[in-house]
Write a protein that holds these residues in place. Structure first.
Motif, PDB file in Angstrom:
ATOM      1  N   SER A  43      55.516  31.738  34.657  1.00 56.01           N
ATOM      2  CA  SER A  43      55.607  31.980  36.101  1.00 56.01           C
ATOM      3  C   SER A  43      55.280  33.429  36.445  1.00 56.01           C
ATOM      4  O   SER A  43      55.214  33.781  37.624  1.00 56.01           O
ATOM      5  N   ARG A  44      55.034  34.252  35.428  1.00 51.83           N
ATOM      6  CA  ARG A  44      54.877  35.682  35.652  1.00 51.83           C
ATOM      7  C   ARG A  44      53.686  36.056  36.536  1.00 51.83           C
ATOM      8  O   ARG A  44      53.695  37.094  37.182  1.00 51.83           O
ATOM      9  N   VAL A  45      52.669  35.226  36.593  1.00 55.22           N
ATOM     10  CA  VAL A  45      51.521  35.545  37.445  1.00 55.22           C
ATOM     11  C   VAL A  45      51.943  35.595  38.911  1.00 55.22           C
ATOM     12  O   VAL A  45      51.453  36.412  39.684  1.00 55.22           O
TER      13      VAL A  45
ATOM     14  N   ILE B  41      51.382  39.884  45.838  1.00 55.03           N
ATOM     15  CA  ILE B  41      51.057  41.270  46.175  1.00 55.03           C
ATOM     16  C   ILE B  41      51.567  42.205  45.088  1.00 55.03           C
ATOM     17  O   ILE B  41      50.917  43.194  44.734  1.00 55.03           O
ATOM     18  N   THR B  42      52.733  41.881  44.539  1.00 52.78           N
ATOM     19  CA  THR B  42      53.336  42.742  43.519  1.00 52.78           C
ATOM     20  C   THR B  42      53.409  42.078  42.138  1.00 52.78           C
ATOM     21  O   THR B  42      53.420  42.769  41.122  1.00 52.78           O
ATOM     22  N   SER B  43      53.432  40.752  42.079  1.00 52.26           N
ATOM     23  CA  SER B  43      53.618  40.077  40.782  1.00 52.26           C
ATOM     24  C   SER B  43      52.401  40.243  39.871  1.00 52.26           C
ATOM     25  O   SER B  43      52.559  40.365  38.646  1.00 52.26           O
ATOM     26  N   ILE B  44      51.199  40.235  40.429  1.00 49.88           N
ATOM     27  CA  ILE B  44      49.996  40.379  39.597  1.00 49.88           C
ATOM     28  C   ILE B  44      49.993  41.744  38.908  1.00 49.88           C
ATOM     29  O   ILE B  44      49.655  41.861  37.726  1.00 49.88           O
TER      30      ILE B  44
ATOM     31  N   TYR C  66      52.514  41.553  36.101  1.00 46.01           N
ATOM     32  CA  TYR C  66      52.003  40.709  35.021  1.00 46.01           C
ATOM     33  C   TYR C  66      51.064  41.514  34.124  1.00 46.01           C
ATOM     34  O   TYR C  66      51.135  41.451  32.894  1.00 46.01           O
ATOM     35  N   LYS C  67      50.200  42.297  34.770  1.00 46.79           N
ATOM     36  CA  LYS C  67      49.267  43.138  34.011  1.00 46.79           C
ATOM     37  C   LYS C  67      50.006  44.266  33.300  1.00 46.79           C
ATOM     38  O   LYS C  67      49.718  44.601  32.146  1.00 46.79           O
ATOM     39  N   LEU C  68      50.980  44.850  33.985  1.00 49.09           N
ATOM     40  CA  LEU C  68      51.782  45.925  33.397  1.00 49.09           C
ATOM     41  C   LEU C  68      52.501  45.428  32.140  1.00 49.09           C
ATOM     42  O   LEU C  68      52.504  46.105  31.098  1.00 49.09           O
ATOM     43  N   ALA C  69      53.089  44.248  32.219  1.00 53.30           N
ATOM     44  CA  ALA C  69      53.810  43.680  31.074  1.00 53.30           C
ATOM     45  C   ALA C  69      52.857  43.419  29.909  1.00 53.30           C
ATOM     46  O   ALA C  69      53.255  43.505  28.745  1.00 53.30           O
ATOM     47  N   HIS C  70      51.619  43.103  30.212  1.00 59.95           N
ATOM     48  CA  HIS C  70      50.628  42.876  29.151  1.00 59.95           C
ATOM     49  C   HIS C  70      50.306  44.173  28.418  1.00 59.95           C
ATOM     50  O   HIS C  70      50.358  44.235  27.186  1.00 59.95           O
TER      51      HIS C  70
END
Length: 346
Positions: A240-242, A173-176, A179-183
């Motif tokens: 594991s970030r996804v 719910i929050t990790s995706i 993950y996108k933010l870090a990209h």
């Protein structure tokens, strides 16, 4: 007996139906079983008897709690000299992490035999281990070559463990988002295919949450499959970030400060905090958690508000990740208290 791909077999009383000659013998003749005492009594002892009857050499190490790298490295030195060529982990998430690390270091084949479904560690290619000074490491190790799951044992596990497994899956719910933010902000690698699979997995979980949380035969199969799928997602993305972001940082913070609660329970609390920070519909998420028995307050898992505040203050430092928490975390404890008041926690 059912087969999922080429790496998973499952059924009720699976060990009684296991063709050791075709399933295990090709993987190795000198076997190290890593387990806890309870898990060993559930499945490990019978597995050892079966392997001994087949003429395999079997060694057993009982481990529990946090996996200390220094202690595990000592065991690795011993079994390297013995020439172990197959490692079998029998237990839950911490045993899975230790078994994956040992197998990786010894360059052996690896079988996981889960006795609970409380985390996605059973199929992931990463291990979470600790140093003597309580520093936490996530290490790329290896995914299991085979998973053997006894559905009868898994249906009989305490419901709290099942909810913990659900909590670990709900991290998406929050990790995706993270993950996108870090990209985009930190320039970290991003795998679109892994993200789409993760979204589909989360959607299936949410549509079937009642069935899964009921621990029905169908629900346990779904939970097992989705936890294994998390491992495939991590393997595909090489991170594991996804499936792990700020909510896991919160969980690791609680583990460090309070040392209480199951991993997935702590992740669920992290989802509540981070969904608010990500401007998601946290009220809907809280309602979902309440309906299915997931924790919505630190006291639900015997963590005090003070411990929770301290955990949130260090959460950002538990991993060198770019998440919604930023690189410096919360400004001060007054800000954390304001957040908890908005969430209705204090």
């Amino acid at each position: 007996m059912s087969v999922l791909g080429s790496r998973v077999i499952f059924d009720d009383d699976i060990l009684n139906k296991l063709d050791v000659n075709s399933v295990i013998d090709p993987l190795g003749k000198k076997v190290l079983i890593v387990s806890g005492q309870i898990s060993f009594s559930l499945l490990g002892e019978k597995l050892r008897e079966i392997l001994l009857q087949r003429g395999l050499s079997v060694y057993v190490e009982f481990l529990s709690g946090r996996g200390l790298v220094s202690k595990i490295d000592q065991l690795i030195n011993i079994y390297e000299r013995i020439g172990v060529n197959l490692v079998i982990g029998v237990g839950g998430g911490s045993i899975a992490d230790i078994a994956k690390y040992i197998s990786h270091r010894l360059k052996t084949r690896l079988i996981m035999v889960p006795t609970v479904l409380s985390t996605n560690a059973i199929a992931s290619p990463f291990s979470v281990l600790y140093s003597e000074d309580n520093k936490l490491y996530t290490l790329r190790t290896k995914a299991p070559d085979l998973i053997i799951a006894d559905l009868k044992i898994l249906r009989e596990e305490p419901r709290r463990f099942i909810l913990s497994g659900i909590g670990d899956l709900l991290a998406k719910i929050t990790s995706i988002y993270d993950y996108k933010l870090a990209h985009f902000i930190a320039g970290e690698p991003y795998n679109k295919v892994a993200v789409e699979i993760a979204r589909g997995s989360l959607s299936m979980l949410l549509r079937n949450l009642g069935t899964i949380s009921s621990a029905s035969p169908e629900g346990i199969k779904m939970l097992l499959t989705l936890l294994i799928l998390d491992g495939y997602i991590m393997d595909l993305a090489n991170t594991s970030r996804v499936v792990a972001g700020c909510e896991h940082q919160v969980a690791y913070g609680i583990e460090h400060v309070a040392g209480k609660g199951l991993h997935g329970e702590l992740v669920a609390l992290g989802v509540l905090i981070c969904s608010y920070l990500q401007n998601k519909n946290y009220i809907k998420i809280i309602d979902l958690f309440k309906r299915h028995g997931l924790p919505v307050h630190p006291s639900d898992i015997d963590v005090s508000v003070e411990e929770f505040i301290n955990a949130l203050s260090i959460a950002h430092s538990t991993r060198n990740w770019y998440t919604i928490l930023g690189m410096r975390g919360f400004a001060n404890t007054d800000i954390i208290k304001e957040l908890l008041r908005d969430l209705g926690i204090i």
